[in-house]
Design a protein around this motif. Structure first.
Motif, PDB file in Angstrom:
ATOM      1  N   PHE A   1      30.498  35.800  47.688  1.00 49.26           N
ATOM      2  CA  PHE A   1      29.373  35.088  48.287  1.00 49.26           C
ATOM      3  C   PHE A   1      28.078  35.862  48.010  1.00 49.26           C
ATOM      4  N   SER A   2      28.151  37.183  48.169  1.00 52.85           N
ATOM      5  CA  SER A   2      26.988  38.035  47.881  1.00 52.85           C
ATOM      6  C   SER A   2      26.590  37.918  46.411  1.00 52.85           C
ATOM      7  N   LEU A   3      27.586  37.929  45.524  1.00 52.95           N
ATOM      8  CA  LEU A   3      27.304  37.829  44.090  1.00 52.95           C
ATOM      9  C   LEU A   3      26.726  36.467  43.727  1.00 52.95           C
ATOM     10  N   THR A   4      27.135  35.442  44.452  1.00 56.25           N
ATOM     11  CA  THR A   4      26.581  34.102  44.211  1.00 56.25           C
ATOM     12  C   THR A   4      25.089  34.066  44.537  1.00 56.25           C
ATOM     13  N   ILE A   5      24.702  34.770  45.593  1.00 56.17           N
ATOM     14  CA  ILE A   5      23.273  34.847  45.945  1.00 56.17           C
ATOM     15  C   ILE A   5      22.495  35.559  44.841  1.00 56.17           C
ATOM     16  N   LEU A   6      23.089  36.619  44.276  1.00 53.57           N
ATOM     17  CA  LEU A   6      22.444  37.313  43.145  1.00 53.57           C
ATOM     18  C   LEU A   6      22.257  36.370  41.963  1.00 53.57           C
TER      19      LEU A   6
ATOM     20  N   THR B   1      25.886  27.174  42.597  1.00 48.82           N
ATOM     21  CA  THR B   1      25.892  27.820  43.910  1.00 48.82           C
ATOM     22  C   THR B   1      26.804  27.083  44.878  1.00 48.82           C
ATOM     23  N   ILE B   2      26.688  25.757  44.907  1.00 46.73           N
ATOM     24  CA  ILE B   2      27.544  24.945  45.786  1.00 46.73           C
ATOM     25  C   ILE B   2      29.015  25.112  45.409  1.00 46.73           C
ATOM     26  N   LEU B   3      29.299  25.093  44.101  1.00 47.82           N
ATOM     27  CA  LEU B   3      30.673  25.221  43.609  1.00 47.82           C
ATOM     28  C   LEU B   3      31.288  26.557  44.028  1.00 47.82           C
ATOM     29  N   LEU B   4      30.539  27.638  43.846  1.00 47.66           N
ATOM     30  CA  LEU B   4      31.064  28.973  44.154  1.00 47.66           C
ATOM     31  C   LEU B   4      31.184  29.218  45.656  1.00 47.66           C
ATOM     32  N   MET B   5      30.234  28.675  46.417  1.00 51.16           N
ATOM     33  CA  MET B   5      30.248  28.937  47.855  1.00 51.16           C
ATOM     34  C   MET B   5      31.275  28.096  48.601  1.00 51.16           C
ATOM     35  N   THR B   6      31.724  27.028  47.993  1.00 55.19           N
ATOM     36  CA  THR B   6      32.715  26.165  48.658  1.00 55.19           C
ATOM     37  C   THR B   6      34.142  26.488  48.220  1.00 55.19           C
ATOM     38  N   ASN B   7      34.303  27.496  47.359  1.00 55.69           N
ATOM     39  CA  ASN B   7      35.633  27.933  46.937  1.00 55.69           C
ATOM     40  C   ASN B   7      35.830  29.391  47.364  1.00 55.69           C
ATOM     41  N   ASN B   8      36.996  29.688  47.904  1.00 56.47           N
ATOM     42  CA  ASN B   8      37.279  31.056  48.377  1.00 56.47           C
ATOM     43  C   ASN B   8      37.707  31.928  47.188  1.00 56.47           C
TER      44      ASN B   8
END
Length: 712
Positions: A175-180, A212-219
């Motif tokens: 999640f942190s890396l997705t923000i980056l 961003t949506i794709l990565l944040m909605t998958n664990n």
């Protein structure tokens, strides 16, 4: 004043600093977790990081010939956002794919693996620094390398603060890396927008939102962990200020891992009984017991078989207690049990209680953080809290039927260290080798003592334990280590050094040959540097060596560094920003000042040991310790920032050449400092002597600079 176009580049530089700092901290943690790492692994990762970034910085000067630099910067910024996600996932995915499950990872494999995985990100970040320096300096018609350096540092400060006080507490790794990724892609889109590439900017923004949506909605975190912990069910995982906690399940057993190291497993009857009864039966009437770690595994139940009055269980990480209580049920609701979430050494410094038995259930001292529980200073402090006939127990990996040279040295050092504090020390062999220490008499007759005390056990009893065999095996071990009298200290972690040698011996690596292989190429580089870049090399070497010493010293004094490592790096970057952006305006730009800064770094390095030794008296004051380390690292950062800025002002050449050679010299020195200090200097010399050595090197370097430039 900056134009809108120049501001877009400035924001990209800040995002570059933010991204590199957060990525560095995350990757350090992930490599430590996957490689069961210690300070040597930290040194290798940091050295590779700096070497690769230095290479990118140096190569970046050749991109100065490219007319439209936007065509390099935008794709590079996009890659900087995406690569950390890919790299972290590959770390987890490739570990068991490339290496057999359960195989120890060699130094060579760690070096090559991290070099390959870090290469794209570090190289691109280095290239971008040189391009930004050249591009903005050409737009401003003046040398503003120091400002680019400072903006990157300010971005790093922001990244460090956000990571250490938000990301680590509330967000998972991916999640942190997705923000980056989101920040970098938007920064790239902003550059496109300011250059009237509006359609491309809108498309990139839309792609960013979708990704961003794709990565944040998958664990992604759980998927990655499943690759790492093959054939185990991942039950729980969490980053905490004290370390990364993962709990897995195999059949009906729960396995607890901290930073990739197996801490304990539930329902291990043999381990639980040995951890407790070898020591407890030695005391005639144990009433007050101190347990340092491992209570969640089931040792509490074994201790309560004795007629005790109080049991203080110290575990620094409250998350281990919470998840352990939920999963194992081993934490009984008994008024005699007191759970203390605190570092054991800080607890001992504060408590007024005294104990009859102390059980130290920790892994082998494979890093400096664990080594601090095997030192003379710890045992001396512990003895102050013991009753007259108290018994303590601490253990090392079992040597089975053969004591190798390296294992013998480790056992002998612990034995000699304990003998300086306690009259009697014996070794009881089992699943681990247990060192029992007391000023009272100790016995090898474990099964006989169990019978006399009427303690019900499943393994530690006459049916499985032969007292005669224990005595014979114990004497064989003690005879094998009798000629070694070296002592393990806090600031000279000899057992940690011997653990490194023991680890390397598994792969046939020569410790000293490894040092020569590392040192000789850099010696050649040093002699090829001009005097200004030589100064930067020494400054980089000193800054990274001091930074690592302070990180390790914090572990020694305060007990954990998982969160503080990021804070120390952040405040070092704050010092860089202050020195390179603000203080450089207050001093004269000449070679004499350049040499004076070198002297100051040397003087500070020589003074730090006095401060560290003094801090040991303030172990119970969290505020004093944290503030002191922050001030020390900021001072080093400020001097490093001033020195870098001076170097870029004193050189006369193309902007890209100055930026590339100055930054790469600084980074090469940092790489050498990181690797030599963690692999050789600290284990062999100890923290205090390393700081004195760094101080002397800087004073000599300052004299050389002064003599070489006296006519300029």
């Amino acid at each position: 004043m900056f134009t809108k176009t120049e501001n877009s580049l400035k924001y990209s530089i800040i995002i570059l600093g933010f991204t590199t700092l957060v990525t560095q901290i995350i990757l350090l943690r992930e490599f430590l977790t996957v490689f069961n790492g210690n300070e040597l692994v930290i040194g290798i990762i940091l050295a590779n990081w700096m070497l690769l970034t230095a290479g990118g910085t140096f190569i970046g000067k050749y991109f100065d010939r490219v007319g439209e630099k936007m065509k390099i910067v935008v794709p590079s910024q996009i890659l900087l956002g995406i690569l950390p996600i890919i790299v972290v996932f590959l770390i987890y995915y490739l570990k068991n794919l490339v290496l057999p499950v359960g195989k120890m990872v060699s130094l060579t494999e760690i070096f090559i693996g991290s070099l390959i995985l870090l290469l794209p990100f570090c190289f691109i970040s280095g290239v971008l620094f040189t391009i930004f320096c050249s591009w903005l300096s050409s737009l401003q018609n003046t040398n503003i390398i120091n400002k680019v350096y400072a903006w990157e540092a300010f971005g790093s400060i922001a990244g460090g603060l956000v990571f250490n006080f938000i990301f680590i507490f509330y967000l998972k790794t991916f999640f942190s890396l997705t923000i980056l990724m989101m920040l970098n892609l938007f920064a790239a889109g902003f550059i496109l927008f300011t250059y009237n590439k509006k359609t491309a900017s809108y498309i990139l923004s839309a792609i960013t939102i979708l990704l961003t949506i794709l990565l944040m909605t998958n664990n992604i975190d759980r998927k990655a962990l499943n690759f790492l912990y093959e054939n185990q069910e991942v039950i729980f995982y969490k980053d905490t200020p004290y370390g990364n906690i993962v709990v897995t399940k195999t059949d009906d057993q729960f396995n607890f891992f901290e930073n990739g190291v197996s801490v304990f497993s539930s329902d291990n009857i043999i381990s639980n009984e040995e951890n407790v009864h070898y020591a407890m039966v030695q005391h005639a009437k144990p009433e007050n017991v101190l347990l340092i770690s491992g209570g969640v595994a089931g040792t509490l139940n074994e201790i309560l078989k004795y007629n005790i009055k109080s049991l203080d269980y110290v575990e620094i990480n409250p998350t281990l207690i919470e998840i352990g209580e939920m999963l194992t049920g081993n934490l009984k609701d008994d008024e005699r049990i007191h759970i203390i979430n605190q570092d054991a050494r800080i607890y001992l410094a504060k408590t007024e209680k005294s104990y009859d038995v102390v059980l130290i259930n920790l892994p082998d001292p494979s890093n400096v953080q664990l080594n601090r529980y095997y030192t003379l200073e710890f045992f001396e402090k512990l003895k102050e809290k013991l009753n007259s006939k108290a018994v303590i127990s601490i253990s090392l990996q079992s040597t089975k039927n053969y004591v190798s040279k390296e294992a013998g040295q480790i056992h002998a050092t612990l034995f000699s260290t304990l003998k300086l504090v306690f009259k009697n020390v014996i070794i009881i062999p089992g699943e681990r080798n247990y060192f029992l220490s007391s000023d009272d008499n100790l016995s090898y007759a474990i099964s006989s003592l169990i019978i006399s005390k009427v303690i019900e056990t499943e393994y530690v009893n006459k049916f499985y334990i032969d007292d005669y065999r224990i005595a014979e095996e114990s004497r064989l071990i003690e005879d094998a280590i009798s000629n070694h009298e070296k002592i393990n200290y806090d600031f000279k972690p000899l057992i940690y050094f011997l653990q490194l040698k023991y680890w390397l011996s598994y792969f046939g690596h020569s410790y000293y040959l490894l040092g020569l292989i590392i040192f000789i190429p850099f010696l050649i580089i040093i002699f090829r540097l001009n005097i200004i870049n030589f100064g930067l090399f020494v400054t980089g070497f000193s800054a990274s060596s001091i930074e690592i010493v302070l990180i390790i010293a914090f572990q020694v004094i305060y007990g954990y560094v998982y969160q503080m490592m990021g804070i120390i790096i952040t405040f070092f970057m704050a010092g860089l920003g202050i020195g390179s952006y603000y203080l450089i305006k207050k001093i004269s730009i000449n070679h004499k000042v350049f040499s004076i800064i070198q002297y100051l770094i040397g003087i500070i390095s020589i003074l730090i040991p006095l401060i560290l030794l003094g801090l040991q008296n303030y172990i119970s004051s969290s505020f004093v310790i944290h503030l002191t380390f922050i001030i020390l690292i900021m001072i080093i950062g400020i001097l490093t920032g001033v020195q870098f800025s001076l170097a870029t002002k004193l050189r006369v050449s193309y902007i890209s050449t100055i930026a590339a050679t100055a930054y790469s010299s600084d980074l090469l020195g940092s790489a050498v400092g990181a690797l030599l200090s963690t692999a050789f200097l600290i284990p062999y010399l100890g923290l205090i002597k390393v700081l004195l050595l760094v101080g002397i090197i800087n004073i000599i370097a300052g004299l050389i600079i002064l003599l070489k430039t006296k006519n300029r």
